[in-house]
Design a protein around this motif. Structure first.
Motif, PDB file in Angstrom:
ATOM      1  N   GLY A   1       0.830  -1.268   0.028  1.00 54.03           N
ATOM      2  CA  GLY A   1      -0.095  -0.022  -0.012  1.00 54.03           C
ATOM      3  C   GLY A   1       0.855   1.313   0.107  1.00 54.03           C
TER       4      GLY A   1
ATOM      5  N   GLY B   1      -0.491  -0.487  -4.358  1.00 51.16           N
ATOM      6  CA  GLY B   1      -1.622  -0.646  -3.463  1.00 51.16           C
ATOM      7  C   GLY B   1      -2.520   0.621  -3.304  1.00 51.16           C
TER       8      GLY B   1
ATOM      9  N   ASP C   1      -9.947  -7.230  -6.954  1.00 51.88           N
ATOM     10  CA  ASP C   1      -9.637  -8.535  -7.319  1.00 51.88           C
ATOM     11  C   ASP C   1     -10.865  -9.485  -7.769  1.00 51.88           C
TER      12      ASP C   1
HETATM   13  O1  KG4 Z   1       1.747  -4.627   2.461  1.00 57.00           O
HETATM   14  P1  KG4 Z   1       0.307  -4.104   3.163  1.00 57.00           P
HETATM   15  O2  KG4 Z   1      -0.448  -4.857   4.052  1.00 57.00           O
HETATM   16  O3  KG4 Z   1       0.625  -2.729   3.638  1.00 57.00           O
HETATM   17  C1  KG4 Z   1       1.692  -1.853   3.513  1.00 57.00           C
HETATM   18  O4  KG4 Z   1       2.679  -2.161   3.749  1.00 57.00           O
HETATM   19  O5  KG4 Z   1       1.181  -0.765   3.028  1.00 57.00           O
HETATM   20  O6  KG4 Z   1      -0.388  -3.631   1.701  1.00 57.00           O
HETATM   21  C2  KG4 Z   1      -1.838  -3.145   1.730  1.00 57.00           C
HETATM   22  C3  KG4 Z   1      -2.350  -3.057   0.443  1.00 57.00           C
HETATM   23  C4  KG4 Z   1      -3.652  -2.394   0.454  1.00 57.00           C
HETATM   24  O7  KG4 Z   1      -3.402  -1.210  -0.578  1.00 57.00           O
HETATM   25  C5  KG4 Z   1      -4.697  -3.286  -0.222  1.00 57.00           C
HETATM   26  O8  KG4 Z   1      -5.785  -2.583  -1.094  1.00 57.00           O
HETATM   27  C6  KG4 Z   1      -3.662  -4.060  -0.929  1.00 57.00           C
HETATM   28  O9  KG4 Z   1      -2.509  -4.303  -0.300  1.00 57.00           O
HETATM   29  N1  KG4 Z   1      -4.285  -5.452  -1.335  1.00 57.00           N
HETATM   30  C7  KG4 Z   1      -4.632  -5.775  -2.650  1.00 57.00           C
HETATM   31  C8  KG4 Z   1      -5.107  -7.076  -2.547  1.00 57.00           C
HETATM   32  N2  KG4 Z   1      -5.126  -7.308  -1.234  1.00 57.00           N
HETATM   33  C9  KG4 Z   1      -4.483  -6.498  -0.263  1.00 57.00           C
HETATM   34  N3  KG4 Z   1      -4.381  -5.300  -3.725  1.00 57.00           N
HETATM   35  C10 KG4 Z   1      -4.704  -5.825  -4.892  1.00 57.00           C
HETATM   36  N4  KG4 Z   1      -5.409  -7.045  -4.799  1.00 57.00           N
HETATM   37  C11 KG4 Z   1      -5.568  -7.610  -3.591  1.00 57.00           C
HETATM   38  N5  KG4 Z   1      -6.088  -8.895  -3.718  1.00 57.00           N
END
Ligand code: KG4
Ligand code: ZN
Length: 356
Positions: A141, A167, A188
């Motif tokens: 994200g 993200g 998704d």
């Molecule tokens: O790595 P993370 O948990 O947190 C950070 O370190 O930023 O990433 C969160 C991000 C969010 O923007 C969320 O919408 C995205 O990961 N995300 C996805 C999916 N599951 C979570 N993006 C696309 N497809 C998914 N299935």
């Protein structure tokens, strides 16, 4: 040895216990995650001040639960690993202060961990045969980074986003499509439900001639396309976009993201030679991105490796795993450890080993 991993960089408070055997086998004994998503969803994104307070409320209980479910006592701990960068400064400080106090009171080493490296490390417990070098793409994200990982603690950043993270773009475009924050998982599912033809043209996020991305341009183009479509359909602000149009738009956007990342992965494997391709970070849970990168890996005849979905988002287990390797490399912190919003800030303060 038993390593406690503490994560509090954004909107998940997590504590995990990792057992590392003499021969290097890693077993995640517990991985407790308290998510604040529902609270932040009310505001359409993470509110830093609220996040810090929620971490403070959750961190002790989450840690106790990690020991309880692992069947371990505090006195069994051999090291405490904690995310100290990058992330929201107030949120990080909660985990850092907690980990410092615990390590100091237990008399065990404190290991500072880079959150982005830890995302990639989430693949090790499930893939004991994977060893660097590999091409690591971390898509979250807040970051989109491309690394040539030459050792467990040596990450050469060969590319990344010049502006927004992938993200973040998923979340912004998803919101315009009427989805609740965070929108990745719903995007998704929308794409999976679409079996029509994509008609909305969107730019690739790949910055040609580099391994970099620009997700800001793609995000703006998608938001404009949604706006124009709403006007064409004479929708008011309260009218939802019809399901078919919504799914088409989500698919056009997802195809642009996956196409750009797949292009960069392919170019990097061409230039740096064939090595395993690792995809990690919250967005690595995306089934379409997984499929696109798996195809790239197949074409290059290299293994494609992702963490299981429960280790893609932020979690303490990945911090404990990277903490274990940083510990072996001699990385330590004392009670002066601070938190840093950026990787560069932590590097300038000499917290981690140099990148290369
Ligand atoms: O790595 P993370 O948990 O947190 C950070 O370190 O930023 O990433 C969160 C991000 C969010 O923007 C969320 O919408 C995205 O990961 N995300 C996805 C999916 N599951 C979570 N993006 C696309 N497809 C998914 N299935
Ligand atoms: Zn993350």
């Amino acid at each position: 040895m038993l390593i406690l991993g503490i994560e509090s960089s954004c909107d998940e408070t997590s504590a995990a216990l990792l057992e590392a055997s003499e021969d290097g086998k890693l077993t995640v004994l517990s991985n407790v995650i308290a998510t604040q998503i529902e609270t932040h969803a009310l505001y359409g994104g993470v509110v830093p001040e609220i996040a810090s307070r929620a971490h403070l409320e959750a961190v002790s209980a989450v840690t106790e639960e990690a020991y309880r479910t692992a069947g371990k006592a505090l006195s069994d701990t051999d090291a405490v690993a904690v995310t100290c960068a990058p992330g929201l400064i107030g949120a990080l400080l909660v985990g850092v202060c907690f980990a410092k106090s615990l390590a100091f009171s237990l008399g065990v080493p404190l290991v500072p961990v880079n959150h982005i490296r830890a995302h990639a490390a989430a693949v090790y417990p499930g893939n004991p045969d994977l060893k660097p070098p590999y091409l690591g793409i971390v898509v979250s994200g807040s970051h989109t980074s491309v690394y040539r990982v030459t050792d467990y603690t040596s990450f050469e950043e060969i590319g990344g986003s010049r502006d927004d993270a992938a993200g973040e773009a998923f979340d912004k475009v998803g919101r315009r499509l009427g989805l609740a924050y965070p929108c990745g998982a719903d995007m998704d599912a929308l794409v999976a439900s679409f079996d029509g033809k994509v008609t909305t043209p969107l730019p690739s996020p790949h910055v040609k001639g580099s391994y970099d991305f620009s997700f800001s341009g793609l995000k703006t183009a998608a938001v404009n396309a949604i706006h124009n479509l709403r006007q064409k359909l004479s929708l008011t602000d309260d009218d939802p976009l019809p399901e078919l149009e919504r799914a088409e738009m989500a698919t056009a956007f997802t195809n642009a993201v996956t196409g750009g990342i797949a292009e960069v992965a392919s170019l990097a494997l061409d230039e740096y030679g064939n090595m395993p391709l690792v995809l990690a970070g919250g967005v690595a849970a995306n089934s379409h991105l997984r499929r696109a990168l798996s195809t790239v890996a197949d074409k290059h005849g290299v293994p494609f490796i992702c963490p299981p979905k429960n280790l893609c988002g932020d979690n303490g287990a990945m911090i404990a795993v990277q903490g274990f390797y940083e510990f072996l490399a001699g990385v330590r912190a004392d009670e002066s450890l601070n938190a840093y919003a950026s990787e560069e800030g932590a590097e300038a303060a000499g917290v981690f080993l140099p990148k290369n």
